[in-house]
Design an enzyme around this catalytic site. Structure first.
Site, PDB file in Angstrom:
ATOM      1  N   ARG A 264       0.833  -1.199   0.000  1.00  0.00           N
ATOM      2  CA  ARG A 264       0.000   0.000   0.000  1.00  0.00           C
ATOM      3  C   ARG A 264       0.871   1.253   0.000  1.00  0.00           C
ATOM      4  O   ARG A 264       2.071   1.203   0.248  1.00  0.00           O
ATOM      5  CB  ARG A 264      -0.895   0.026   1.256  1.00  0.00           C
TER       6      ARG A 264
ATOM      7  N   ASP B 294       3.167   5.454   4.983  1.00  0.00           N
ATOM      8  CA  ASP B 294       4.317   5.121   5.815  1.00  0.00           C
ATOM      9  C   ASP B 294       3.908   4.081   6.853  1.00  0.00           C
ATOM     10  O   ASP B 294       2.937   3.350   6.664  1.00  0.00           O
ATOM     11  CB  ASP B 294       4.829   6.428   6.451  1.00  0.00           C
TER      12      ASP B 294
ATOM     13  N   HIS C 169      -2.183  -0.751  13.966  1.00  0.00           N
ATOM     14  CA  HIS C 169      -3.593  -1.159  14.040  1.00  0.00           C
ATOM     15  C   HIS C 169      -3.799  -1.941  15.316  1.00  0.00           C
ATOM     16  O   HIS C 169      -2.910  -2.679  15.739  1.00  0.00           O
ATOM     17  CB  HIS C 169      -3.957  -2.060  12.858  1.00  0.00           C
TER      18      HIS C 169
ATOM     19  N   ILE D  54      -4.693   6.838   6.237  1.00  0.00           N
ATOM     20  CA  ILE D  54      -5.072   6.240   4.952  1.00  0.00           C
ATOM     21  C   ILE D  54      -3.845   5.605   4.311  1.00  0.00           C
ATOM     22  O   ILE D  54      -2.753   6.163   4.363  1.00  0.00           O
ATOM     23  CB  ILE D  54      -5.642   7.319   4.005  1.00  0.00           C
TER      24      ILE D  54
ATOM     25  N   GLY E  63      -7.020   0.709   2.789  1.00  0.00           N
ATOM     26  CA  GLY E  63      -8.043   1.754   2.915  1.00  0.00           C
ATOM     27  C   GLY E  63      -7.755   2.693   4.064  1.00  0.00           C
ATOM     28  O   GLY E  63      -6.722   3.356   4.070  1.00  0.00           O
ATOM     29  N   LEU E  64      -8.694   2.745   5.032  1.00  0.00           N
ATOM     30  CA  LEU E  64      -8.531   3.714   6.108  1.00  0.00           C
ATOM     31  C   LEU E  64      -8.600   3.060   7.477  1.00  0.00           C
ATOM     32  O   LEU E  64      -9.168   1.985   7.641  1.00  0.00           O
ATOM     33  CB  LEU E  64      -9.606   4.806   5.991  1.00  0.00           C
TER      34      LEU E  64
ATOM     35  N   CYS F  86       3.269   7.393  10.531  1.00  0.00           N
ATOM     36  CA  CYS F  86       3.194   7.937   9.181  1.00  0.00           C
ATOM     37  C   CYS F  86       4.453   8.732   8.820  1.00  0.00           C
ATOM     38  O   CYS F  86       4.430   9.540   7.891  1.00  0.00           O
ATOM     39  CB  CYS F  86       1.951   8.820   9.017  1.00  0.00           C
TER      40      CYS F  86
END
Lengths: 232, 155
Positions: free
Chosen positions: A79, A82, A86, A148, A160-161, A178
């Site tokens: 993806r 950076d 999660h 994102i 995705g997000l 990021c």
């Protein structure tokens, strides 16, 4: 008058990151050949750190041994974006949709993902905004509330997000989130008095949003929603 | 706005000007185009490949270009690399089949060239073409212009 498009929403609960990658690869392939309609995965991950295509692992601040100790996984992905984290109580959406069929390019698609999170925040009275140039994502002041990272292959999206409803923000201390060193992270819970940690809230909001003007990602959908559990 | 663009493109074709303007995106004469928005300029069996003005406009500012190795094979319609913009990686597909003979190393330092000069300084790879008949599968400038209008009309 445009015919509404069909969107399959899969409410998946918590699933392992690699399982979600395997699933997305299959769905992207099926979507390319029109075996399936546009699909939206709604889920959470267990403790997971991920890197994007540029493999910016200098932004991971702890060694693998410590990652193992805290029970987190690290994965390299294709993806954009950076390094990120999660975990439980972070709402994730992975749209597997054909951008060509809705006439969107990468830039417009990402902007609409940002708007989705901004609107979600506003439903809880939190004033969020899109990042400045080069800082894609959703911010409350100097604190990032939504991230994102997207992959587009033959016009089909994956990844995705990730929206922080109420994850343990301490996990972000192990990375430069990021790749942005001088800004913080936040969550809906932190920004509101009555923050709600349920994934279900995000699903409800998506259902409601489709009815209102503008729809989701600027398009009206006929939504079929189902709970999906992966067989191991 | 639409009627002014129509007038401009009519005037351009009467004057045989080589640049089509559709909205803000440029389409160049003498190039061939794929339906995934790559262009190819062929000279004998040597082809230069990049992404179109329409593509770079829809991507946003490119921050990273993943280039193939020199010597790698490419196949018409298949991905040979990717670009990253606004936290999105997008595959770049080859409009022709053949062997990569040169890659634009400058894009490692200045990926923004893809946006600022998509048809010149922002070229991505050069390929030794296997079969020039394949070019018949691609669109000419007028066909590509119509294709873009149709795709953008989907929104």
């Amino acid at each position: 008058m445009r015919v509404a498009r069909c969107l399959e929403v899969w409410k998946m609960g918590t699933i392992n990151y690699l399982e979600s990658i395997k699933l997305q690869k299959k769905l992207v392939s099926d979507r390319k050949t029109n075996k399936i309609s546009d699909t939206l995965l709604s889920l959470q991950h267990p403790l997971t750190y991920t890197l994007g295509k540029r493999r910016t692992d200098h932004n991971m601040l702890i060694p693998m041994s410590q990652l193992k100790k805290i029970g987190a996984e690290l994965h390299y992905t294709q993806r954009g974006g950076d390094i990120t984290f999660h975990g439980p109580h972070q709402a994730i959406l992975y749209p597997i949709i054909s951008l060509r069929e809705i006439g969107l390019g990468a830039r417009n698609y990402v902007e609409k993902l940002e708007l989705t999170m901004i609107e979600l925040a506003s439903l809880y009275g939190v004033k969020a905004c899109a990042g400045q140039k080069g800082e894609t994502g959703v911010w409350v002041g100097e604190r990032k509330i939504g991230a994102i990272g997207v992959q587009i292959s033959n016009g089909i999206t994956s990844h995705g997000l990730a929206f922080n409803i109420d994850p343990d923000l301490n996990y972000f201390k192990h990375i430069v989130p990021c790749g942005i060193a001088d800004k913080g992270v936040t969550s809906l819970r932190k920004e509101t008095v009555t923050g709600n940690s349920k994934q279900g809230q995000l699903n409800k909001i998506l259902d409601g949003r489709n009815e209102r003007e503008g729809g989701i990602l600027g398009t009206r959908w006929v939504i079929h929603s189902q709970k999906v559990r992966l067989r191991s | 706005m639409a009627s002014r663009a129509l007038w401009a493109s009519r005037a351009a074709s009467y004057l045989r000007i080589s640049v089509f303007h559709r909205g803000f995106s440029t389409v160049l004469k003498d190039l061939k185009y794929s339906d995934s928005h790559e262009w190819v300029k062929v000279d004998g069996n040597s082809a230069t490949i990049g992404i179109t003005d329409h593509a770079q406009d829809h991507l946003g500012d490119v921050v990273y270009v993943e280039l193939p190795e020199v010597g790698a094979s490419v196949t018409q319609g298949d991905s040979f690399g990717a670009v990253e913009s606004v936290k999105a990686t997008s595959d770049v597909n080859s409009p022709v089949s053949g062997k990569v003979v040169e890659v634009n190393e400058e894009l490692n330092n200045s990926p923004i060239l893809v946006n600022s000069s998509p048809y010149e300084k922002g070229w991505i790879i050069k390929v030794e073409v296997k079969d020039t008949e394949e070019l018949n599968n691609l669109m000419d400038p007028e066909g590509y212009t119509k294709f873009c209008d149709k795709e953008d009309g989907n929104h």
